[in-house]
Design a protein around this motif. Sequence first.
Motif, PDB file in Angstrom:
ATOM      1  N   CYS A  22      -1.588  15.781  -7.284  1.00 29.05           N
ATOM      2  CA  CYS A  22      -0.379  15.429  -8.034  1.00 29.05           C
ATOM      3  C   CYS A  22      -0.697  15.293  -9.521  1.00 29.05           C
ATOM      4  N   ARG A  24       1.156  13.864 -11.702  1.00 28.54           N
ATOM      5  CA  ARG A  24       1.772  12.658 -12.262  1.00 28.54           C
ATOM      6  C   ARG A  24       0.927  11.414 -12.014  1.00 28.54           C
ATOM      7  N   SER A  59       4.219  24.353  -7.981  1.00 25.83           N
ATOM      8  CA  SER A  59       4.734  23.560  -9.096  1.00 25.83           C
ATOM      9  C   SER A  59       5.177  22.187  -8.591  1.00 25.83           C
ATOM     10  N   CYS A  60       5.250  21.240  -9.516  1.00 28.51           N
ATOM     11  CA  CYS A  60       5.713  19.887  -9.195  1.00 28.51           C
ATOM     12  C   CYS A  60       7.240  19.892  -9.192  1.00 28.51           C
ATOM     13  N   ARG A  62       9.303  17.475  -9.080  1.00 28.47           N
ATOM     14  CA  ARG A  62       9.860  16.452  -9.962  1.00 28.47           C
ATOM     15  C   ARG A  62       9.920  16.973 -11.405  1.00 28.47           C
ATOM     16  N   ASP A  63       8.906  17.745 -11.802  1.00 29.02           N
ATOM     17  CA  ASP A  63       8.918  18.341 -13.142  1.00 29.02           C
ATOM     18  C   ASP A  63       9.957  19.455 -13.216  1.00 29.02           C
ATOM     19  N   THR A  64       9.972  20.320 -12.211  1.00 28.14           N
ATOM     20  CA  THR A  64      10.902  21.448 -12.184  1.00 28.14           C
ATOM     21  C   THR A  64      12.351  20.985 -12.242  1.00 28.14           C
ATOM     22  N   HIS A  66      13.339  18.011 -13.321  1.00 27.65           N
ATOM     23  CA  HIS A  66      13.486  16.997 -14.377  1.00 27.65           C
ATOM     24  C   HIS A  66      13.883  15.633 -13.816  1.00 27.65           C
ATOM     25  N   SER A  69      10.034   9.745 -13.244  1.00 30.26           N
ATOM     26  CA  SER A  69       9.140   8.991 -12.360  1.00 30.26           C
ATOM     27  C   SER A  69       9.827   7.711 -11.914  1.00 30.26           C
ATOM     28  N   GLY A  76       9.483  15.247  -4.183  1.00 29.03           N
ATOM     29  CA  GLY A  76       8.126  15.227  -4.713  1.00 29.03           C
ATOM     30  C   GLY A  76       7.089  15.160  -3.618  1.00 29.03           C
ATOM     31  N   ARG A 155       1.439   5.266 -17.486  1.00 22.36           N
ATOM     32  CA  ARG A 155       2.814   5.380 -17.966  1.00 22.36           C
ATOM     33  C   ARG A 155       3.312   4.046 -18.508  1.00 22.36           C
TER      34      ARG A 155
END
Length: 162
Positions: A22, A24, A59-60, A62-64, A66, A69, A76, A155
């Motif tokens: 992951c 993140r 690909s992640c 959550r990123d794809t 948007h 977190s 995810g 974070r």
Amino acid sequence: MKEKHIRIRIEQCLVLANASNCPRRKFGALLLDPERNVVLMDGYNGGPRGGGELCGGESCLRDTLHIPSGTRMEIGCHHAEMNVICNCAASGVATKGAWLVVTGEPCLMCAKLIHHAGLTRVIVVGGGYAGENGLEYLATHGVAVQAVEGPKDPRLSAIAQR
């Protein structure tokens, strides 16, 4: 379980978290038999078995998509707690009465799995999880929660600097 044995299991859990792909955050989880002081099963967060390196294959998700977190936990990676409980189910390992060491606070979804799997204690390696967690759910449903110090979620320091 003796404190020194818990410390050793925490160290093992932190090392296990490094197996996660992951991008993140990396989580590890160990399921323990507290009477015999043995590891029953392990797990870490990541994509589905045979589904690629990440939750979206390559690909992640959550990123794809948007997705911030700490929100929409159903999207995810499979969580470390989910993986350890599912690994037990797939291998015929009983979870009733077991303890869980995990490298961050379980989300509410994982807290429900932990409770229903019959775990009696969750040792949370602290450091902050930037989202709603399931600790209150666990306490309300009779699962002991023990917090121990651990590495901080990067974070959180970024949020504090804003």
